[in-house]
Structures are given as C-alpha cells and as structure tokens.
Design an enzyme around this catalytic site. Structure first.
Site, PDB file in Angstrom:
ATOM      1  N   LYS A  22       0.838  -1.214   0.000  1.00 42.89           N
ATOM      2  CA  LYS A  22       0.000   0.000   0.000  1.00 42.89           C
ATOM      3  C   LYS A  22       0.866   1.254   0.000  1.00 42.89           C
ATOM      4  CE  LYS A  22      -1.620   1.600   4.078  1.00 42.89           C
ATOM      5  NZ  LYS A  22      -1.347   2.994   4.427  1.00 42.89           N
ATOM      6  N   ASN A  23       1.856   1.279   0.889  1.00 44.58           N
ATOM      7  CA  ASN A  23       2.618   2.517   1.058  1.00 44.58           C
ATOM      8  C   ASN A  23       3.591   2.788  -0.077  1.00 44.58           C
ATOM      9  OD1 ASN A  23       1.182   3.038   3.315  1.00 44.58           O
ATOM     10  ND2 ASN A  23       2.764   2.427   4.777  1.00 44.58           N
ATOM     11  N   ARG A  92      -4.120   9.820   4.559  1.00 47.18           N
ATOM     12  CA  ARG A  92      -2.978  10.691   4.770  1.00 47.18           C
ATOM     13  C   ARG A  92      -2.156  10.866   3.484  1.00 47.18           C
ATOM     14  NH1 ARG A  92      -0.118  14.214   8.099  1.00 47.18           N
ATOM     15  NH2 ARG A  92       2.080  13.932   7.690  1.00 47.18           N
ATOM     16  N   CYS A 116      -5.295   7.532   9.399  1.00 49.64           N
ATOM     17  CA  CYS A 116      -5.451   6.894  10.705  1.00 49.64           C
ATOM     18  C   CYS A 116      -5.074   7.882  11.814  1.00 49.64           C
ATOM     19  CB  CYS A 116      -4.561   5.657  10.790  1.00 49.64           C
ATOM     20  SG  CYS A 116      -5.243   4.247   9.948  1.00 49.64           S
ATOM     21  N   ARG A 121      -0.455  14.772  13.057  1.00 52.16           N
ATOM     22  CA  ARG A 121       0.357  14.426  11.879  1.00 52.16           C
ATOM     23  C   ARG A 121       0.484  15.669  10.998  1.00 52.16           C
ATOM     24  NH1 ARG A 121      -1.648   8.664   9.642  1.00 52.16           N
ATOM     25  NH2 ARG A 121       0.351   8.742   8.521  1.00 52.16           N
ATOM     26  N   PRO A 122       1.320  16.618  11.428  1.00 49.85           N
ATOM     27  CA  PRO A 122       1.448  17.863  10.657  1.00 49.85           C
ATOM     28  C   PRO A 122       2.096  17.627   9.297  1.00 49.85           C
ATOM     29  CG  PRO A 122       3.055  17.801  12.451  1.00 49.85           C
ATOM     30  CD  PRO A 122       2.222  16.565  12.584  1.00 49.85           C
ATOM     31  N   ILE A 123       1.991  18.650   8.421  1.00 48.62           N
ATOM     32  CA  ILE A 123       2.648  18.557   7.103  1.00 48.62           C
ATOM     33  C   ILE A 123       3.599  19.743   6.913  1.00 48.62           C
ATOM     34  CG2 ILE A 123       0.940  17.122   5.898  1.00 48.62           C
ATOM     35  CD1 ILE A 123      -0.265  19.749   4.772  1.00 48.62           C
ATOM     36  N   ASP A 124       4.078  20.282   8.039  1.00 48.02           N
ATOM     37  CA  ASP A 124       4.953  21.463   7.980  1.00 48.02           C
ATOM     38  C   ASP A 124       6.214  21.231   7.138  1.00 48.02           C
ATOM     39  OD1 ASP A 124       5.347  19.671  10.209  1.00 48.02           O
ATOM     40  OD2 ASP A 124       6.954  20.980  10.880  1.00 48.02           O
ATOM     41  N   ASP A 306       4.888   0.586  11.810  1.00 46.28           N
ATOM     42  CA  ASP A 306       3.696  -0.081  11.270  1.00 46.28           C
ATOM     43  C   ASP A 306       3.618  -1.552  11.696  1.00 46.28           C
ATOM     44  OD1 ASP A 306       3.184   2.316  10.084  1.00 46.28           O
ATOM     45  OD2 ASP A 306       3.745   1.697   8.056  1.00 46.28           O
ATOM     46  N   ARG A 398      -8.171  -0.914   4.535  1.00 43.51           N
ATOM     47  CA  ARG A 398      -7.326   0.112   3.921  1.00 43.51           C
ATOM     48  C   ARG A 398      -5.973  -0.452   3.528  1.00 43.51           C
ATOM     49  NH1 ARG A 398      -7.008   5.448   7.273  1.00 43.51           N
ATOM     50  NH2 ARG A 398      -5.770   5.832   5.429  1.00 43.51           N
TER      51      ARG A 398
HETATM   52  C1  EPZ Z   1       4.181   7.004   6.299  1.00 33.91           C
HETATM   53  O1  EPZ Z   1       3.376   8.021   6.883  1.00 33.91           O
HETATM   54  C2  EPZ Z   1       3.305   5.780   6.176  1.00 33.91           C
HETATM   55  N1  EPZ Z   1       2.169   6.097   5.315  1.00 33.91           N
HETATM   56  C3  EPZ Z   1       2.835   5.335   7.546  1.00 33.91           C
HETATM   57  O2  EPZ Z   1       2.100   4.131   7.386  1.00 33.91           O
HETATM   58  C4  EPZ Z   1       4.060   5.050   8.403  1.00 33.91           C
HETATM   59  O3  EPZ Z   1       3.628   4.733   9.706  1.00 33.91           O
HETATM   60  C5  EPZ Z   1       4.965   6.274   8.446  1.00 33.91           C
HETATM   61  O4  EPZ Z   1       5.306   6.699   7.098  1.00 33.91           O
HETATM   62  C6  EPZ Z   1       6.260   6.042   9.203  1.00 33.91           C
HETATM   63  O5  EPZ Z   1       6.959   4.965   8.630  1.00 33.91           O
HETATM   64  C7  EPZ Z   1       2.302   6.037   4.008  1.00 33.91           C
HETATM   65  O6  EPZ Z   1       3.346   5.739   3.474  1.00 33.91           O
HETATM   66  C8  EPZ Z   1       1.095   6.270   3.201  1.00 33.91           C
HETATM   67  P1  EPZ Z   1       6.125  10.433   8.361  1.00 33.91           P
HETATM   68  P2  EPZ Z   1       3.864   9.519   6.899  1.00 33.91           P
HETATM   69  O7  EPZ Z   1       5.961  11.699   7.612  1.00 33.91           O
HETATM   70  O8  EPZ Z   1       4.553   9.828   5.631  1.00 33.91           O
HETATM   71  C9  EPZ Z   1       6.057  13.708  11.851  1.00 33.91           C
HETATM   72  C10 EPZ Z   1       0.353   2.611   7.798  1.00 33.91           C
HETATM   73  O9  EPZ Z   1      -0.081   2.014   8.817  1.00 33.91           O
HETATM   74  N2  EPZ Z   1       5.930  14.727  10.783  1.00 33.91           N
HETATM   75  O10 EPZ Z   1       7.399   9.675   8.193  1.00 33.91           O
HETATM   76  O11 EPZ Z   1       2.722  10.343   7.299  1.00 33.91           O
HETATM   77  C11 EPZ Z   1       4.771  12.881  11.991  1.00 33.91           C
HETATM   78  O12 EPZ Z   1       3.809  13.546  12.747  1.00 33.91           O
HETATM   79  C12 EPZ Z   1       0.741   4.068   7.835  1.00 33.91           C
HETATM   80  O13 EPZ Z   1       0.454   2.058   6.703  1.00 33.91           O
HETATM   81  C13 EPZ Z   1       5.955  16.065  11.115  1.00 33.91           C
HETATM   82  O14 EPZ Z   1       6.056  16.436  12.298  1.00 33.91           O
HETATM   83  O15 EPZ Z   1       4.913   9.458   8.085  1.00 33.91           O
HETATM   84  C14 EPZ Z   1       5.286  11.624  12.610  1.00 33.91           C
HETATM   85  O16 EPZ Z   1       5.373  11.781  13.997  1.00 33.91           O
HETATM   86  C15 EPZ Z   1       0.350   4.783   9.052  1.00 33.91           C
HETATM   87  N3  EPZ Z   1       5.841  17.001  10.110  1.00 33.91           N
HETATM   88  C16 EPZ Z   1       6.686  11.460  12.014  1.00 33.91           C
HETATM   89  O17 EPZ Z   1       7.037  12.757  11.516  1.00 33.91           O
HETATM   90  C17 EPZ Z   1       5.721  16.642   8.816  1.00 33.91           C
HETATM   91  O18 EPZ Z   1       5.635  17.533   7.938  1.00 33.91           O
HETATM   92  C18 EPZ Z   1       6.785  10.445  10.894  1.00 33.91           C
HETATM   93  O19 EPZ Z   1       5.866  10.750   9.890  1.00 33.91           O
HETATM   94  C19 EPZ Z   1       5.703  15.275   8.475  1.00 33.91           C
HETATM   95  C20 EPZ Z   1       5.816  14.329   9.487  1.00 33.91           C
END
Ligand code: EPZ
Length: 417
Positions: A22-23, A92, A116, A121-124, A306, A398
C-alpha cells in the site's frame, strides 16, 4: 457494518502470498500524474486506499482502468488541479499528490489530509520544502492554495526528521523542477526507493535513494512506463505474527528479505525459526513463544512503527515481559485496550508499553481503532480461545487485501459478516 468473526487457536499451514505494498502503490499512483501518456502498475493491491487514490486521479481528469492485479493510468486528459475535500480526508497519503500536481500543472488546491488517528500528523516539512523550491502556498479555512508561478526550482533541503511523506513529496516535485534538488536526512524506507526507481523508469534522474542524501536532477518531462509494485513488508510482518501466535509453520511467497531485516530478529528471539530463500520465507513458530528484548520503533532501517501493533499481539502470548517503545507517533497504542479485553496483560503509558505474556487469550468483541491496530486484533483473534468479533474493519481494508481470504487459505476459521 461489516465485522470479522474468528474462531481462534487453529493451526495454520501451507503457503500464503504477500500482496503489493500500500505505502508504495499510493505514492506511485500520485507519481503517475507526472508521466505523460499511459503508465501500468502491476501487483497493485486491491485496497480501499488504492481506490481512493484512483478516484483522485479520475477527479484530475486521468483515465484509470483496473484489470485484476494491474492498474493503468492515462494522464493525457489531465487538466484539473483541485483534489476534493472528501478524498483528501480519506487518507494521509493524499498529500503526496501535492508535489506531483505542482510538478505537472504548476497549481494545486487541496485540504489537509486525513488518515489513521495516530496523534498529530502535521505537514509542515512538506510545505516548507515546497516553498524552498519556489511554491507559493496560502492557507484559508483549511484549504491550501499552491502556485509555482514560473516553475519549481531545485533546492538544498535539510529535513529535521526523515519523514517518509515529505521525502516523497519533495522527490515528486523535484523530478521535473529546474536544476538539482538535494535532500539531506531523507527517509530511507524501501517505499522511497520504489518511488525513485519508478520515476527513473519514467525518465527521471534520481540517485542516492535508500541513503540519507537523495539527489534529484530535474528533467523536462516524464513518460509512462510499466512497473511492478514492491511486496508489502508490513503485511509480511502481520503473517509472521499470525504464524507465531498460532504455533504454525507457514511459507510466505513474494517477499523481499532486505525489507524485514529489523523484524526477523524479534521473531528469532521469540524462539521462531525464519528461513528466507530468494523471494520466499519459511517460518516455523516456537512451541512456546518467549518474550523479546526491548523493541524501539525507528525510521528504516530500524524496527517499523507499522509492525509494532501486530508484533505486540504475538508478544501478548509470549512467556515473560517485553517492552515496546513507540518513537514515531505519539498515540499509536489504540490496540492495547482492545487486546486487554481479550485477556492480554499490557500497560501503556506515553510512548512505552509493557507486555506481560499470558498463557491464553480469549475471544471477545473488539473494535479496530486504526489500520495496524485492527490487524493486531486479527492476529490476537487467531491465537485466542473461542470467538473474536472485530468491528470497524474498514480500517483493516485500507491496508490488507481480503485478510479473511488470506488466512482462510491456510486453515484459519475467519469470515466477514
Ligand atoms: C508514512 O506516513 C506511512 N504512510 C505510515 O504508514 C508510516 O507509519 C509512516 O510513514 C512512518 O513509517 C504512508 O506511506 C502512506 P512520516 P507519513 O511523515 O509519511 C512527523 C500505515 O499504517 N511529521 O514519516 O505520514 C509525523 O507527525 C501508515 O500504513 C511532522 O512532524 O509518516 C510523525 O510523527 C500509518 N511534520 C513522524 O514525523 C511533517 O511535515 C513520521 O511521519 C511530516 C511528518
């Protein structure tokens, strides 16, 4: 509302195939936006999140056709740049469409992504990086309006955390930007490498992926290609957990051992034998599972967040005390209360969970609180005495293609009602 009903404590045996990730499939579908003409993705899993991504592509004007395991996306008639709120709120990873749409059309309007509930989960990091590359982004009433003016340009981007989504968004935006983009402290997850390999097959010039510095030399345009989505390493971890908790011997097909190097030692500490040969893995569970050393979730190549929930389900029946530290998300223990309803002895506080293994889990009515937490309940149900009924299984759908069929095929008694 659909539920999964499981009659537990059945031994599993035989072979089970791991579907596409999926990811990886989701960012690859977003990446299709950048490729002119037709792209065909093979081994594309049949998941509700994938259908949501296909609907986003259709809203942008793409023609999408699904035939069995393959999806073809033709972007010749792509003209729109709005992603409807309803689709943004579903998952997301809809946010990775931002980099791709900006790269192709130069404008994009979308709202903040859903997904989820695992804590904030910010996007900053996504926004700051795209701004560094020349995008003007304004936010009003929860809608992001993004414009690249004369076009995106390369930049040196240093991420404060190796975010998977931010790394993907930057790679997508940089693939056709003017000049070279360098990402320092990039995520190294195998799904990032899959995205980079796919884009390179479409004509991009990306190197360093899989390492912490990624280089993207922008090219004028990308073309379609045929590509096979990598196998889902978290689905594999789920199958391994199910085999462990049911004391079973199973063979997993369509796997890549390099993606699960951090997971295998945990099962070995539990007393299970794991033997990967080429793209198969032979798994033989311990007669009686043992607790394992502290598990700390970390960005790749560390233990994946995950896989935390499904492995915890198996540990709930392992002799001794295990500790799990969740370092990636601030609220990813939603499954703990549900596992406790099944007789598990787990205490979670902050980012730490202490699991005291019990002899027996017993079937109960439980609720999936998120995707992997839901899968953990399936694992626990397979290893529990009596009947487990899991509600809110939309979360499980999902990320798992017909989970009940996969487990039934190896002898589990599980059905969807
Ligand atoms: C991806 O999410 C995966 N989703 C998640 O899988 C997975 O848990 C995660 O990476 C970590 O491996 C997809 O690939 C679709 P991150 P993502 O940005 O990209 C913080 C599943 O179960 N952060 O690496 O959203 C954030 O809040 C899902 O399949 C910021 O603070 O993860 C988190 O604490 C759930 N600001 C950490 O970084 C930002 O701009 C990691 O998030 C972006 C992230």
């Amino acid at each position: 509302m659909q539920r999964l009903v499981i009659e537990g404590e059945k031994k599993l045996s035989g072979e089970i195939s791991v579907h596409g990730a999926k990811n990886s499939a989701l960012p690859l579908l977003a990446a299709c936006v950048l490729a002119k003409g037709e792209t065909v993705l093979h081994n594309c899993p049949k998941l509700s999140d994938v259908y949501a991504a296909l609907r986003i592509l259709a809203c942008l004007g793409c023609k999408c056709i699904r035939e069995e395991g393959s999806v073809s996306v033709n972007t010749d008639s792509l003209t729109h740049f709005n992603v409807p709120d309803e689709l943004m709120s579903q998952m997301r990873s809809s946010i990775v469409f931002l980099g791709a749409i900006l790269g192709r059309i130069g404008r994009c309007r979308l709202s903040f992504p859903g997904g989820c509930e695992l804590g904030p989960r910010p996007i900053d990091m996504h926004i700051a990086a795209l701004e560094q590359m020349g995008a003007k982004i304004t936010e009003e009433h929860g809608t992001l309006d993004c414009d690249v003016g004369k076009g995106l340009h390369g930049a040196k981007i240093v991420l404060s955390f190796p975010s998977v989504g931010a790394t993907e968004n930057i790679i997508l935006a940089a693939a056709t930007a003017k000049g070279t983009t360098v990402i320092h402290n990039a995520a190294r997850e195998p799904e990032i490498s899959d995205l980079a390999r796919f884009l390179n097959a479409c004509g991009a010039k990306i190197s360093g992926f899989g390492e912490d510095t990624v280089y993207i030399e922008g090219v004028k345009e990308l073309h379609g290609c045929e590509y096979e989505v990598m196998p889902d390493r978290i689905v594999l971890a789920t199958y391994m957990s199910a085999a462990a908790i049911t004391g079973s011997e199973l063979t997993f097909k369509n796997i890549r051992v390099q993606d699960v190097e951090a997971i295998i030692p945990v099962f070995e500490q539990m007393g299970c034998a794991v033997c990967p040969i080429e793209n198969k893995m032979f798994f033989s569970a311990a007669k009686s599972l043992r607790a394992c050393k502290t598990i700390r979730t970390m960005p790749f190549p560390g233990f994946p967040t995950d896989a935390q929930a499904v492995v915890m389900a198996a540990l709930s029946k392992a002799r001794g005390t295990s500790i799990v530290v969740e370092n990636i998300f601030s609220s990813r223990f939603g499954h703990v209360d549900e596992l406790c309803k099944m007789g598990a002895d787990i205490k979670a506080e902050g980012k730490i969970a202490v699991i005291n293994g019990v002899k027996r889990l017993s079937g109960a009515k439980v609720r999936a609180t998120d995707l992997r937490g839901g899968a953990a309940l399936v694992v626990a149900g397979l290893g529990a005495q009596g009947i487990t009924e899991i509600s809110d299984i939309k979360y499980i759908d999902r990320g798992y293609e017909c989970i009940e069929q996969a487990f039934s095929s190896v002898g589990a008694v599980i059905r969807r009602v």
